[in-house]
Design an enzyme around this catalytic site. Structure first.
Site, mmCIF file in Angstrom:
data_model
loop_
_atom_site.group_PDB
_atom_site.id
_atom_site.type_symbol
_atom_site.label_atom_id
_atom_site.label_comp_id
_atom_site.label_asym_id
_atom_site.label_seq_id
_atom_site.Cartn_x
_atom_site.Cartn_y
_atom_site.Cartn_z
ATOM 1 N N ASP A 185 -0.396 -5.152 3.228
ATOM 2 C CA ASP A 185 -0.991 -3.972 3.856
ATOM 3 C C ASP A 185 -0.383 -3.873 5.254
ATOM 4 O O ASP A 185 -0.669 -4.707 6.118
ATOM 5 C CB ASP A 185 -2.511 -4.095 3.949
ATOM 6 C CG ASP A 185 -3.175 -2.771 4.308
ATOM 7 O OD1 ASP A 185 -2.469 -1.875 4.807
ATOM 8 O OD2 ASP A 185 -4.387 -2.631 4.086
ATOM 9 N N THR B 284 -6.174 1.849 9.431
ATOM 10 C CA THR B 284 -5.326 2.932 9.942
ATOM 11 C C THR B 284 -6.127 3.937 10.756
ATOM 12 O O THR B 284 -5.664 4.424 11.795
ATOM 13 C CB THR B 284 -4.608 3.652 8.782
ATOM 14 O OG1 THR B 284 -3.841 2.699 8.043
ATOM 15 C CG2 THR B 284 -3.673 4.733 9.299
ATOM 16 N N GLU C 11 0.815 -1.219 0.000
ATOM 17 C CA GLU C 11 0.000 0.000 0.000
ATOM 18 C C GLU C 11 0.845 1.264 0.000
ATOM 19 O O GLU C 11 0.650 2.168 -0.809
ATOM 20 C CB GLU C 11 -0.936 0.009 1.213
ATOM 21 C CG GLU C 11 -1.818 1.246 1.255
ATOM 22 C CD GLU C 11 -2.773 1.256 2.435
ATOM 23 O OE1 GLU C 11 -3.737 2.041 2.382
ATOM 24 O OE2 GLU C 11 -2.545 0.506 3.397
ATOM 25 N N ASP D 266 -5.993 -5.041 0.671
ATOM 26 C CA ASP D 266 -7.044 -5.181 1.681
ATOM 27 C C ASP D 266 -7.678 -6.567 1.652
ATOM 28 O O ASP D 266 -8.299 -6.987 2.624
ATOM 29 C CB ASP D 266 -8.153 -4.151 1.443
ATOM 30 C CG ASP D 266 -7.669 -2.718 1.528
ATOM 31 O OD1 ASP D 266 -7.133 -2.345 2.584
ATOM 32 O OD2 ASP D 266 -7.818 -1.979 0.534
ATOM 33 N N ILE E 112 -0.738 -1.686 7.758
ATOM 34 C CA ILE E 112 -1.751 -1.437 8.786
ATOM 35 C C ILE E 112 -3.091 -1.270 8.083
ATOM 36 O O ILE E 112 -3.364 -0.224 7.487
ATOM 37 C CB ILE E 112 -1.447 -0.186 9.644
ATOM 38 C CG1 ILE E 112 -0.093 -0.295 10.335
ATOM 39 C CG2 ILE E 112 -2.553 0.002 10.684
ATOM 40 C CD1 ILE E 112 0.255 0.905 11.209
ATOM 41 N N ASP E 113 -3.913 -2.295 8.117
ATOM 42 C CA ASP E 113 -5.275 -2.163 7.606
ATOM 43 C C ASP E 113 -6.157 -1.742 8.775
ATOM 44 O O ASP E 113 -6.154 -2.385 9.815
ATOM 45 C CB ASP E 113 -5.760 -3.486 7.019
ATOM 46 C CG ASP E 113 -7.111 -3.322 6.345
ATOM 47 O OD1 ASP E 113 -7.243 -2.406 5.522
ATOM 48 O OD2 ASP E 113 -8.025 -4.102 6.639
#
Length: 281
Positions: A93, A98, A72, A222, A95-96
């Site tokens: 990802d 955020t 990302e 994601d 930090i999904d």
């Protein structure tokens, strides 16, 4: 790189790496975070997104120098989405969720998937705040902290708990569909939930906590790991229109079984018909 022993090694290496990277998030959750906008006011990035992704990609690159990466923050920096090829490719990802992380809401995770020939072979999703490690290997089942998980057996939509993301209505392109579909889901199901993290919500479908999940305006990172985890737990992930999901431009209906997925597809098609009828009145 189709050898099962090589995939075993990749899986063990990535799992340890994700667990170690999760410590960065767990230690940072109570600190003041430096945030900045990516140009869209509801899509935040923190210094920790970059830190986690850099650690993951650097370590994986050192171990597997010929592998490709789609991450990302890397895509955000380069301003373009790389083409998905048949080469071994990690989709990451860091930090999904955020916005959850920024607000100290404890639903946030790291998502890592390995694809070979455009097929996901490994999926890992880790919420370090609640210490939930979801893992899957293609053909070997799905697990939560090493324990096998399975999707819900509910087949009737009216009995289902369905997750959606209403914040996407901030984007004018999606607004009408989000409002229509949410109204239909509220009226036609047992309940609706919004968790603010696609990867983790997909895993909650896999473990049977919710029967289905619908989201658009998301990206491959994601969805890539969570899709495999759901499928290995007995569920399905398809396009909103009922066809095969395009991982690079995902419009997601994830469900505990095909019956549930088909009912959601039809429910959303019915909302379009009703809207057209109302416009003709």
């Amino acid at each position: 790189m189709a050898d099962e022993r090589e995939l075993d090694a990749c899986y063990e290496f990535a799992k340890k790496l994700v667990l170690d990277a999760g410590k960065v998030i767990a230690e940072a959750i109570d600190k003041d975070k430096i945030t900045e906008s990516k140009g869209i006011d509801w899509d935040l990035v923190t210094e920790y997104d970059r830190k986690v992704e850099d650690v993951l990609i650097k370590s994986l690159s050192n171990e597997y120098p010929t592998h490709k990466f789609i991450g990302e923050e890397t895509v955000a920096r380069e301003g373009r989405l790389p083409e998905l090829t048949d080469e071994p490719t990690w989709i990451i990802d860091p930090i999904d969720g955020t916005a959850n992380f920024v607000h100290r809401f404890p639903l946030t995770c790291i998502s890592v998937a390995l694809l070979l020939n455009k097929v996901t072979e490994i999926g890992i999703v880790y919420n370090p705040i609640s210490d939930q490690l979801f893992t899957a290997r293609r053909g070997r089942g799905a697990f939560l902290n090493g324990r096998a998980i399975a999707t819900s057996r509910v087949k009737d939509l009216i009995q289902a708990l369905v997750a959606m993301e209403p914040w996407i209505a901030k984007n004018e392109h999606y607004r009408a569909n989000v409002y229509r579909r949410m109204h239909a889901v509220i009226q036609g199901t047992h309940g609706i939930r919004s968790l603010g993290t696609a990867a983790l919500t997909l895993c909650y479908v896999a473990m049977g906590a919710v029967e289905a999940y619908h989201v658009e305006s998301v990206d491959s990172w994601d969805v890539a790991a969570g899709k495999l985890i759901i499928e290995e737990a007995g569920g399905v992930v398809i396009d909103t229109n009922g066809g095969k999901l395009d991982l690079m431009t995902p419009r997601v209906i994830a469900a505990c079984n095909k019956d549930m997925a088909d009912q959601l597809v039809q429910l959303f098609k019915d909302t379009i018909s009703i809207s057209l009828d109302e416009n003709l009145m």
